[in-house]
Scaffold this motif. Structure first.
Motif, PDB file in Angstrom:
ATOM      1  N   GLU A  78     111.957  91.734  13.848  1.00  0.00           N
ATOM      2  CA  GLU A  78     110.866  90.854  13.357  1.00  0.00           C
ATOM      3  C   GLU A  78     110.117  91.551  12.219  1.00  0.00           C
ATOM      4  O   GLU A  78     109.739  90.915  11.227  1.00  0.00           O
ATOM      5  CB  GLU A  78     109.882  90.488  14.479  1.00  0.00           C
ATOM      6  CG  GLU A  78     110.484  89.963  15.757  1.00  0.00           C
ATOM      7  CD  GLU A  78     111.272  88.668  15.604  1.00  0.00           C
ATOM      8  OE1 GLU A  78     111.540  88.218  14.466  1.00  0.00           O
ATOM      9  OE2 GLU A  78     111.674  88.092  16.631  1.00  0.00           O
ATOM     10  N   LYS A 109      97.255  81.397   7.506  1.00  0.00           N
ATOM     11  CA  LYS A 109      97.706  81.033   8.860  1.00  0.00           C
ATOM     12  C   LYS A 109      98.945  81.830   9.248  1.00  0.00           C
ATOM     13  O   LYS A 109      99.563  82.482   8.423  1.00  0.00           O
ATOM     14  CB  LYS A 109      98.043  79.538   8.889  1.00  0.00           C
ATOM     15  CG  LYS A 109      96.842  78.615   8.674  1.00  0.00           C
ATOM     16  CD  LYS A 109      97.270  77.151   8.806  1.00  0.00           C
ATOM     17  CE  LYS A 109      96.063  76.232   8.857  1.00  0.00           C
ATOM     18  NZ  LYS A 109      95.414  76.104   7.533  1.00  0.00           N
ATOM     19  N   SER A 112     101.079  79.295  15.397  1.00  0.00           N
ATOM     20  CA  SER A 112     100.154  79.126  16.538  1.00  0.00           C
ATOM     21  C   SER A 112     100.684  79.774  17.815  1.00  0.00           C
ATOM     22  O   SER A 112      99.928  80.275  18.639  1.00  0.00           O
ATOM     23  CB  SER A 112      99.942  77.633  16.791  1.00  0.00           C
ATOM     24  OG  SER A 112     101.206  76.960  16.804  1.00  0.00           O
ATOM     25  N   ASN A 138     114.177  75.708  13.018  1.00  0.00           N
ATOM     26  CA  ASN A 138     113.411  75.488  11.794  1.00  0.00           C
ATOM     27  C   ASN A 138     113.979  76.293  10.632  1.00  0.00           C
ATOM     28  O   ASN A 138     113.882  75.911   9.476  1.00  0.00           O
ATOM     29  CB  ASN A 138     111.956  75.897  12.134  1.00  0.00           C
ATOM     30  CG  ASN A 138     111.136  76.173  10.943  1.00  0.00           C
ATOM     31  OD1 ASN A 138     111.337  77.214  10.316  1.00  0.00           O
ATOM     32  ND2 ASN A 138     110.267  75.262  10.600  1.00  0.00           N
ATOM     33  N   GLU A 161     118.153  86.062  14.542  1.00  0.00           N
ATOM     34  CA  GLU A 161     117.432  85.187  15.491  1.00  0.00           C
ATOM     35  C   GLU A 161     118.360  84.733  16.615  1.00  0.00           C
ATOM     36  O   GLU A 161     117.941  84.552  17.753  1.00  0.00           O
ATOM     37  CB  GLU A 161     116.894  83.923  14.795  1.00  0.00           C
ATOM     38  CG  GLU A 161     115.837  84.132  13.754  1.00  0.00           C
ATOM     39  CD  GLU A 161     114.490  84.630  14.307  1.00  0.00           C
ATOM     40  OE1 GLU A 161     114.421  85.044  15.467  1.00  0.00           O
ATOM     41  OE2 GLU A 161     113.533  84.638  13.542  1.00  0.00           O
ATOM     42  N   SER A 208     101.389  65.208   8.804  1.00  0.00           N
ATOM     43  CA  SER A 208     101.723  66.415   8.038  1.00  0.00           C
ATOM     44  C   SER A 208     101.391  66.195   6.559  1.00  0.00           C
ATOM     45  O   SER A 208     101.944  65.309   5.914  1.00  0.00           O
ATOM     46  CB  SER A 208     103.223  66.723   8.187  1.00  0.00           C
ATOM     47  OG  SER A 208     103.634  67.609   7.172  1.00  0.00           O
ATOM     48  N   HIS A 210     102.031  68.211   4.050  1.00  0.00           N
ATOM     49  CA  HIS A 210     102.961  68.801   3.071  1.00  0.00           C
ATOM     50  C   HIS A 210     104.393  68.267   3.156  1.00  0.00           C
ATOM     51  O   HIS A 210     105.181  68.486   2.232  1.00  0.00           O
ATOM     52  CB  HIS A 210     103.031  70.314   3.297  1.00  0.00           C
ATOM     53  CG  HIS A 210     101.726  71.021   3.102  1.00  0.00           C
ATOM     54  ND1 HIS A 210     101.021  70.996   1.922  1.00  0.00           N
ATOM     55  CD2 HIS A 210     100.983  71.773   3.953  1.00  0.00           C
ATOM     56  CE1 HIS A 210      99.916  71.717   2.047  1.00  0.00           C
ATOM     57  NE2 HIS A 210      99.851  72.175   3.273  1.00  0.00           N
ATOM     58  N   LYS A 220     111.788  71.778   2.483  1.00  0.00           N
ATOM     59  CA  LYS A 220     112.146  71.327   3.827  1.00  0.00           C
ATOM     60  C   LYS A 220     113.360  70.420   3.685  1.00  0.00           C
ATOM     61  O   LYS A 220     113.414  69.593   2.778  1.00  0.00           O
ATOM     62  CB  LYS A 220     111.001  70.508   4.443  1.00  0.00           C
ATOM     63  CG  LYS A 220     109.917  71.319   5.104  1.00  0.00           C
ATOM     64  CD  LYS A 220     108.925  70.389   5.821  1.00  0.00           C
ATOM     65  CE  LYS A 220     107.859  71.181   6.513  1.00  0.00           C
ATOM     66  NZ  LYS A 220     106.860  70.327   7.180  1.00  0.00           N
ATOM     67  N   ASN A 224     109.254  67.792  10.442  1.00  0.00           N
ATOM     68  CA  ASN A 224     108.756  68.453  11.656  1.00  0.00           C
ATOM     69  C   ASN A 224     109.254  67.731  12.916  1.00  0.00           C
ATOM     70  O   ASN A 224     109.731  68.360  13.851  1.00  0.00           O
ATOM     71  CB  ASN A 224     107.219  68.451  11.662  1.00  0.00           C
ATOM     72  CG  ASN A 224     106.624  69.210  10.484  1.00  0.00           C
ATOM     73  OD1 ASN A 224     107.355  69.783   9.661  1.00  0.00           O
ATOM     74  ND2 ASN A 224     105.311  69.252  10.390  1.00  0.00           N
TER      75      ASN A 224
HETATM   76  N1  3HC Z   1     100.920  77.206  13.436  1.00  0.00           N
HETATM   77  C1  3HC Z   1      99.971  77.398  12.478  1.00  0.00           C
HETATM   78  N2  3HC Z   1      99.787  76.545  11.432  1.00  0.00           N
HETATM   79  C2  3HC Z   1     100.612  75.486  11.352  1.00  0.00           C
HETATM   80  C3  3HC Z   1     101.637  75.239  12.294  1.00  0.00           C
HETATM   81  C4  3HC Z   1     101.763  76.158  13.367  1.00  0.00           C
HETATM   82  N3  3HC Z   1     102.686  75.994  14.317  1.00  0.00           N
HETATM   83  N4  3HC Z   1     102.298  74.111  11.923  1.00  0.00           N
HETATM   84  C5  3HC Z   1     101.694  73.666  10.799  1.00  0.00           C
HETATM   85  N5  3HC Z   1     100.679  74.489  10.468  1.00  0.00           N
HETATM   86  C6  3HC Z   1      99.763  74.324   9.335  1.00  0.00           C
HETATM   87  C7  3HC Z   1     100.483  74.402   8.015  1.00  0.00           C
HETATM   88  O1  3HC Z   1     100.583  75.739   7.569  1.00  0.00           O
HETATM   89  C8  3HC Z   1      99.550  73.570   7.129  1.00  0.00           C
HETATM   90  O2  3HC Z   1      98.394  74.333   6.836  1.00  0.00           O
HETATM   91  P1  3HC Z   1      98.170  74.973   5.368  1.00  0.00           P
HETATM   92  O3  3HC Z   1      98.196  73.830   4.364  1.00  0.00           O
HETATM   93  O4  3HC Z   1      96.841  75.670   5.457  1.00  0.00           O
HETATM   94  O5  3HC Z   1      99.327  75.939   5.163  1.00  0.00           O
HETATM   95  C9  3HC Z   1      99.072  72.472   8.089  1.00  0.00           C
HETATM   96  O6  3HC Z   1      99.233  73.005   9.411  1.00  0.00           O
HETATM   97  C10 3HC Z   1      99.817  71.165   7.910  1.00  0.00           C
HETATM   98  O7  3HC Z   1     101.122  71.305   8.437  1.00  0.00           O
HETATM   99  P2  3HC Z   1     102.388  70.785   7.610  1.00  0.00           P
HETATM  100  O8  3HC Z   1     103.450  70.427   8.583  1.00  0.00           O
HETATM  101  O9  3HC Z   1     101.972  69.748   6.624  1.00  0.00           O
HETATM  102  O10 3HC Z   1     102.757  72.123   6.826  1.00  0.00           O
HETATM  103  P3  3HC Z   1     104.206  72.637   6.403  1.00  0.00           P
HETATM  104  O11 3HC Z   1     104.910  71.613   5.590  1.00  0.00           O
HETATM  105  O12 3HC Z   1     103.998  73.980   5.818  1.00  0.00           O
HETATM  106  O13 3HC Z   1     105.026  72.763   7.781  1.00  0.00           O
HETATM  107  C11 3HC Z   1     105.900  74.600   9.092  1.00  0.00           C
HETATM  108  C12 3HC Z   1     104.666  73.743   8.748  1.00  0.00           C
HETATM  109  C13 3HC Z   1     106.930  73.689   9.760  1.00  0.00           C
HETATM  110  C14 3HC Z   1     105.494  75.747  10.004  1.00  0.00           C
HETATM  111  C15 3HC Z   1     106.471  75.135   7.756  1.00  0.00           C
HETATM  112  O14 3HC Z   1     105.444  75.839   7.098  1.00  0.00           O
HETATM  113  C16 3HC Z   1     107.656  76.052   7.940  1.00  0.00           C
HETATM  114  O15 3HC Z   1     108.760  75.607   8.184  1.00  0.00           O
HETATM  115  N6  3HC Z   1     107.423  77.372   7.774  1.00  0.00           N
HETATM  116  C17 3HC Z   1     108.508  78.324   7.793  1.00  0.00           C
HETATM  117  C18 3HC Z   1     108.912  78.704   9.200  1.00  0.00           C
HETATM  118  C19 3HC Z   1     107.776  79.379   9.952  1.00  0.00           C
HETATM  119  O16 3HC Z   1     106.782  79.755   9.426  1.00  0.00           O
HETATM  120  N7  3HC Z   1     107.953  79.508  11.249  1.00  0.00           N
HETATM  121  C20 3HC Z   1     106.912  80.117  12.054  1.00  0.00           C
HETATM  122  C21 3HC Z   1     107.528  80.853  13.181  1.00  0.00           C
HETATM  123  S1  3HC Z   1     108.330  82.302  12.638  1.00  0.00           S
HETATM  124  C22 3HC Z   1     108.865  82.908  14.060  1.00  0.00           C
HETATM  125  O17 3HC Z   1     108.776  82.307  15.075  1.00  0.00           O
HETATM  126  C23 3HC Z   1     109.495  84.251  14.026  1.00  0.00           C
HETATM  127  C24 3HC Z   1     110.506  84.412  15.095  1.00  0.00           C
HETATM  128  O18 3HC Z   1     111.289  85.529  14.742  1.00  0.00           O
HETATM  129  C25 3HC Z   1     109.885  84.721  16.432  1.00  0.00           C
END
Ligand code: 3HC
Length: 315
Positions: A78, A109, A112, A138, A161, A208, A210, A220, A224
């Motif tokens: 990670e 962010k 979560s 994802n 992963e 959403s 974005h 994307k 979602n």
């Molecule tokens: N936690 C925190 N914030 C979140 C979220 C979550 N689960 N889901 C959405 N949000 C936030 C977004 O960041 C956005 O806020 P912002 O404008 O301030 O950035 C807002 O909520 C609206 O959400 P949207 O769906 O419109 O935003 P996105 O189009 O960015 O979609 C996402 C959110 C699906 C998480 C996308 O950003 C994405 O695919 N990101 C890449 C993958 C990623 O980050 N995965 C996180 C887990 S990584 C992981 O698990 C590691 C593994 O090895 C354990």
């Protein structure tokens, strides 16, 4: 060469996107595209780094040497994913220090899911199985993202992963086939991580802000809700196979749709955690701030050594 006007530049850019031609760091791109990528990739990187904390909590308490070695390898992976992704943001002109400061200030962010506590060894299984399982769901489409460096980083990340998800499911399988107490521990972990894992995919498509633009730019490749549905469809039979029950009374196979119908996500909980009021938000960000402070001497020493080497070369 005649200065191309902005409309022509945007037309050529979208034409490349529509033809699935990768956008590379030195290519012209709309500033919004650049900013969206910096936002998403930096938050993805933060998620990888913060995601080390819940699992790091159990490395010293793994039940045997094999489990400890596997968990250690996963947590190290990670860290590598995080560094990979921070580097990808730098190809877009982001400054690494500023990016990390945004995490520490609470401005940026991260996922979560990492704001939930890890209360038992079974949580290591639930995280590998569900959290890395959701991450794979994802991240596989992100291997086809229009931005070259991100897509290529995802190919490497997804390979690792898969190992993360398998080791988690193996922990859950072992516990589910163990003593009644072990099976109860696995069920408890599934109960606590099931819904937060579904929240990882973000708000529903209708909420959403974005998704529409990110789909038009092929950042994307699936929405979602599409990815969340895939996660449910794949994971429910895995739970049933090891005799665990998914904590959703509304879960039911819908033959007509060819998917599982499932209950409503608690969006108040989701937004509450995203806004910083989850069970562990403060602890997670504080741990990252402390790590940066505690590591300052290493960075200073490395920079001093590099400067000395540079002077030696120059003399
Ligand atoms: N936690 C925190 N914030 C979140 C979220 C979550 N689960 N889901 C959405 N949000 C936030 C977004 O960041 C956005 O806020 P912002 O404008 O301030 O950035 C807002 O909520 C609206 O959400 P949207 O769906 O419109 O935003 P996105 O189009 O960015 O979609 C996402 C959110 C699906 C998480 C996308 O950003 C994405 O695919 N990101 C890449 C993958 C990623 O980050 N995965 C996180 C887990 S990584 C992981 O698990 C590691 C593994 O090895 C354990």
């Amino acid at each position: 060469m005649k200065e191309l006007d902005i409309n022509e530049l945007e037309r050529r850019f979208q034409e490349k996107i529509d033809k699935d031609i990768k956008i590379e760091p030195n290519d012209w791109m709309p500033d919004n595209y650049r900013q969206t990528l910096i936002r998403q990739i930096s938050q993805h990187a933060h998620s990888e780094i913060v995601g080390m904390l819940p699992e790091g909590n159990w490395i010293t308490r793994a039940p045997n040497l094999r489990r400890k070695a596997v968990l250690l390898a996963k947590v190290q992976d990670e860290a590598g994913h995080g560094l990979y992704l921070y580097s990808a943001t730098e190809t877009l002109g982001a400054d690494r220090e500023d990016t990390i400061d945004d995490l520490h200030s609470g401005k940026a962010k991260y996922s979560s899911i990492f704001n939930y506590p890890t209360l038992s060894w079974a949580d290591m299984g639930a995280i590998g199985w569900l959290v890395d399982g959701a991450a794979i769901m994802n991240q596989v489409p992100l291997c086809r993202c229009s931005y070259g460096p991100y897509a290529r980083a995802m190919v490497r990340v997804c390979k690792e992963e898969s190992f993360h998800q398998r080791q988690g499911y193996e922990i859950m399988t072992t516990l589910a086939n163990g003593t009644p107490e072990q099976k109860a521990m696995a069920q408890d972990a599934l109960n606590r991580f099931w819904w937060p894992a579904l929240m990882m995919f973000g708000p529903s498509d209708k909420d959403s802000k974005h998704t529409a633009q990110s789909m038009a730019w092929k950042i994307k490749r699936q929405t979602n809700d599409e990815l969340r549905q895939q996660m449910v469809d794949i994971t429910v039979p895995q739970a049933e196979l090891i005799g665990l029950t998914v904590p959703d009374p509304d879960l039911k196979w819908n033959e007509e749709r060819g998917h599982y119908d499932f209950g409503e996500i608690n969006w108040d909980e989701f937004w509450n955690v995203v806004k910083g009021n989850g069970p562990c938000n403060k602890e997670r960000v504080e741990a990252r701030r402390k790590a940066k402070e505690n590591g300052a001497w290493v960075r200073e020493a490395a920079n001093a050594y590099a400067a000395k080497q540079k002077m030696k070369k120059a003399s």
